[in-house]
Design a protein around this motif. Sequence first.
Motif, mmCIF file in Angstrom:
data_model
loop_
_atom_site.group_PDB
_atom_site.id
_atom_site.type_symbol
_atom_site.label_atom_id
_atom_site.label_comp_id
_atom_site.label_asym_id
_atom_site.label_seq_id
_atom_site.Cartn_x
_atom_site.Cartn_y
_atom_site.Cartn_z
ATOM 1 N N LEU A 396 0.653 -1.371 0.012
ATOM 2 C CA LEU A 396 -0.054 -0.141 0.132
ATOM 3 C C LEU A 396 0.687 1.412 -0.297
ATOM 4 O O LEU A 396 0.667 2.427 -0.792
ATOM 5 N N TRP A 397 1.628 1.443 0.590
ATOM 6 C CA TRP A 397 3.037 2.304 1.471
ATOM 7 C C TRP A 397 3.128 2.726 -0.915
ATOM 8 O O TRP A 397 3.309 4.590 -0.995
ATOM 9 N N LEU A 400 0.872 4.063 -3.087
ATOM 10 C CA LEU A 400 0.409 5.211 -2.555
ATOM 11 C C LEU A 400 1.406 6.333 -2.598
ATOM 12 O O LEU A 400 0.914 7.383 -3.967
ATOM 13 N N LEU A 401 2.466 6.142 -2.464
ATOM 14 C CA LEU A 401 3.822 7.257 -2.729
ATOM 15 C C LEU A 401 4.013 7.566 -4.658
ATOM 16 O O LEU A 401 4.104 8.697 -5.082
ATOM 17 N N ALA A 510 10.856 3.519 -1.036
ATOM 18 C CA ALA A 510 10.444 4.550 -0.536
ATOM 19 C C ALA A 510 10.724 4.539 1.074
ATOM 20 O O ALA A 510 11.432 3.613 1.460
ATOM 21 N N THR A 513 10.053 2.735 5.233
ATOM 22 C CA THR A 513 10.385 0.685 4.828
ATOM 23 C C THR A 513 10.983 0.370 3.660
ATOM 24 O O THR A 513 11.528 -1.163 3.973
ATOM 25 N N GLN A 515 10.653 0.296 1.394
ATOM 26 C CA GLN A 515 10.157 -0.859 -0.428
ATOM 27 C C GLN A 515 9.970 -0.650 -1.772
ATOM 28 O O GLN A 515 10.029 0.944 -2.005
#
Length: 535
Positions: A396-397, A400-401, A510, A513, A515
């Motif tokens: 998700l993160w 979103l970015l 990101a 995290t 990721q």
Amino acid sequence: MRILLLGGYGVFGSRLAELLVRDGHDVTVAGRSAGAAQALANRLGCRAMVLDREGPLDALAGQDVVVDAAGPFHSYGADRYRLARAALAAEAHYLDLSDDAGFCAGLTELDPMARQAGLCALSGLSSVPALSSAAVVALSAGARPRVIDTAILPGNRAPRGLSVMRSILEGAGRGMPVWRGGRWCRVTGWSDPKDYTLPGGLIRQGWQIAVPDQRLFPAHFGAETVIFRAGLELGVMRYGLAAFAALRRIWAFPVTPRLVRVAQVAAGALAPFGSGRGGMSVTVTTETERRSWRLLAEDGDGPFIPGVAARALLRRDVLPPGAGPAVAVVTLAEAEAAMSDLRVVTERVSAPVDPIFRRVLGDAFDRLPDVVRRTHLTAECSHWSGTCDVTRGTGLWPRLLCALFGFPPEGRDQPVEVVKTATAAGETWLRQFGRRRFRSRLSVRRGGMEERFGPFSFALALHVTEHALHYPVTAGRIGPLPLPRWLLPVSVAREQAADGVFRFDVDLHAPLTGQRMVHYRGWLAEDTGEDPAVR
């Protein structure tokens, strides 16, 4: 020479008539108003004649040269070269002061007739394209001009004829073709303002309008970009015309004679304000230098400038045979000599071209492979195209970015286009991956470069290692607020050459995290664009 000057009592025609009388020519001022023609003839000590270009043209017989200074040339109707053909048939040279691109370019249809008669027929023997092209030739000095940027910036007290006002009003808010970065683009008339410096440090603002230069110069000079702007001295008039242009973009109403007269009355009411100082600027950007020729006319002598090129040409003993636009037909030295009795100051200035990446990298820039350096030498606008593979992160993160920054979707062999535009602060990059676009702005900052995506700005510590250019992120902020290091994305980005091809590899992770957000890599080549002669 015996010269018949149609429209000779207009704003520019009357000034040209005065210059030609000073040079000893036998001038006949002609037009539809007997009173206006005779009044000017009495003042100058020359002849007067009633002549309508749509009526009988027998009076052209016996003239050596016929000059059309009437206009507006874009409204001459179906038989727009009737006067030019009649002049050639009467064994007279034909010249005009047209500022209409189509009219200037189209005169080449009379080239066989003119050459067979050994006569000269030139259109646009005015500030543009004749004087502007003379400056381009002189400034280029044998080098290829990459960018040609011209502006005409009259003082507010300079008189404005109905033809000029009608031409400007009709162009405001309408789409027009402009040659930028090796391709034709559409822009709106009276848009994209820019400040220009004139002799003495005088600053004037210009706005894009259509003139012959944009159509004629790309093919003639091989330039990548050709820009022209015109200005009004008073802000209320500049921005009033901008509002008029915005309204015409929404509602394409016609410019009627009544509307032109209303605009002339409004301009007349503002005539006591501002000054009689007007100017012109021509800037040529080559591979290594930005060279400018600037002119400032004092005390109301600005309206003489459109007649200078014609005056210079008519000082020659022999005129060049053939018909076409007046591009590079007089030299800048001839034009400046034709201004010697006017209150005019000219100057030339030059500065080295200093692209943003060279400024940041210094000598390391020259260690980059040629194909990498070339991508960072945009003079004004450049287009690049190729393909790339895009891998998007999961979770998700990262998603979103990616959505926040507008990064492209996942896919292989996606078409990619990058348009780089030079700005006062640095460069703007518009990237398009398939149908997805995102824009960033690059500028020099202390110790390196800054790239801005909307409200987010990131400091890049550019460096060259093993012939590759690296873009690590070292700091960031949102608006004026600095971001802590733990909120910074991790960027592993580089540009390099492989088999003589420019290749890029950008891997973003990101914050928090670690990721992967997005990884895109591929190749680009300069899009040399279109044939400038075909629009």
